[in-house]
Design a protein around this motif. Sequence first.
Motif, PDB file in Angstrom:
ATOM      1  N   SER A   1       0.844  -1.189   0.000  1.00 52.38           N
ATOM      2  CA  SER A   1       0.000   0.000   0.000  1.00 52.38           C
ATOM      3  C   SER A   1       0.884   1.246   0.000  1.00 52.38           C
ATOM      4  O   SER A   1       2.085   1.188   0.274  1.00 52.38           O
ATOM      5  CB  SER A   1      -0.897   0.007   1.234  1.00 52.38           C
ATOM      6  N   TRP A   2       0.267   2.384  -0.303  1.00 49.49           N
ATOM      7  CA  TRP A   2       1.029   3.638  -0.329  1.00 49.49           C
ATOM      8  C   TRP A   2       1.657   3.928   1.032  1.00 49.49           C
ATOM      9  O   TRP A   2       2.773   4.461   1.103  1.00 49.49           O
ATOM     10  CB  TRP A   2       0.098   4.787  -0.733  1.00 49.49           C
TER      11      TRP A   2
ATOM     12  N   ARG B   1       4.954   1.886   1.332  1.00 49.38           N
ATOM     13  CA  ARG B   1       5.976   1.963   0.282  1.00 49.38           C
ATOM     14  C   ARG B   1       7.295   2.553   0.771  1.00 49.38           C
ATOM     15  O   ARG B   1       8.362   2.056   0.437  1.00 49.38           O
ATOM     16  CB  ARG B   1       5.455   2.772  -0.908  1.00 49.38           C
TER      17      ARG B   1
END
Length: 240
Positions: free
Chosen positions: A104-105, A108
């Motif tokens: 997921s962002w 990251r």
Amino acid sequence: MFLDALRVKGRSDGHVRNMAVYLAIGINTDGLKEVLGMWMAKTEGAKFWLQVLTELKNRGVKDILIASVDGLKGFPNAIETVYPDTQVQLCIVHMVRYSLRYVSWKQRKEMATDLRKIYSSSTNEEGRQNLDAFAAKWDLSHPMVSKSWYSNWDNLSTFYEYPQEIRRVIYTTNAIESLNMTLRKVTKNRGSFPNEESVFKILYLALRNASKKWTMSIRGWNAAMNHFSIMYQERVEQYL
């Protein structure tokens, strides 16, 4: 040598299709970049790259010390079939991008930091230890990431054999990706091209204009060439 492909839209058989444009960029003994060829096909695949490499050899590219490529399946085997003495380096940047697709962002940045510990290691052994530590941390939630690094480790770890100044030259395909960015600038606003010939012509002109600026050796080349002259003495001396 740097080998990569970019995709453009063009008409073929009455339909708009994605076309793969194959590019080969070489660094000669003076450290200067050269466009060795451009080819077109409907898809990118190791089988077509095998044809490209065979053509390059028939045209006079007698030896390649290191080939920097993306993670396309079968690519290293295609290279080693035509140039059995060539070391293959899979692009670390491509590998990191591929890995970060799984998280997921919010995760990251953390995963990117842990991956950087692997490819910034001083030695192959240290890199492998950091990969083991990465796997221990991330495998429970994202097992595919370490699996891909382990399965490609032989070709990902080639750069560890070289000093730091050379690693920057070989562990990424940035040399050819920067060229791809230039080519995309002349294609992005044109939608689709009427045929393959039109694609080829405009990219050829863009390549010719870009190569006129390649008048100086790439950064760190003197140090790299000194190392190559020692490591590959017999292979290099005949071309100096």
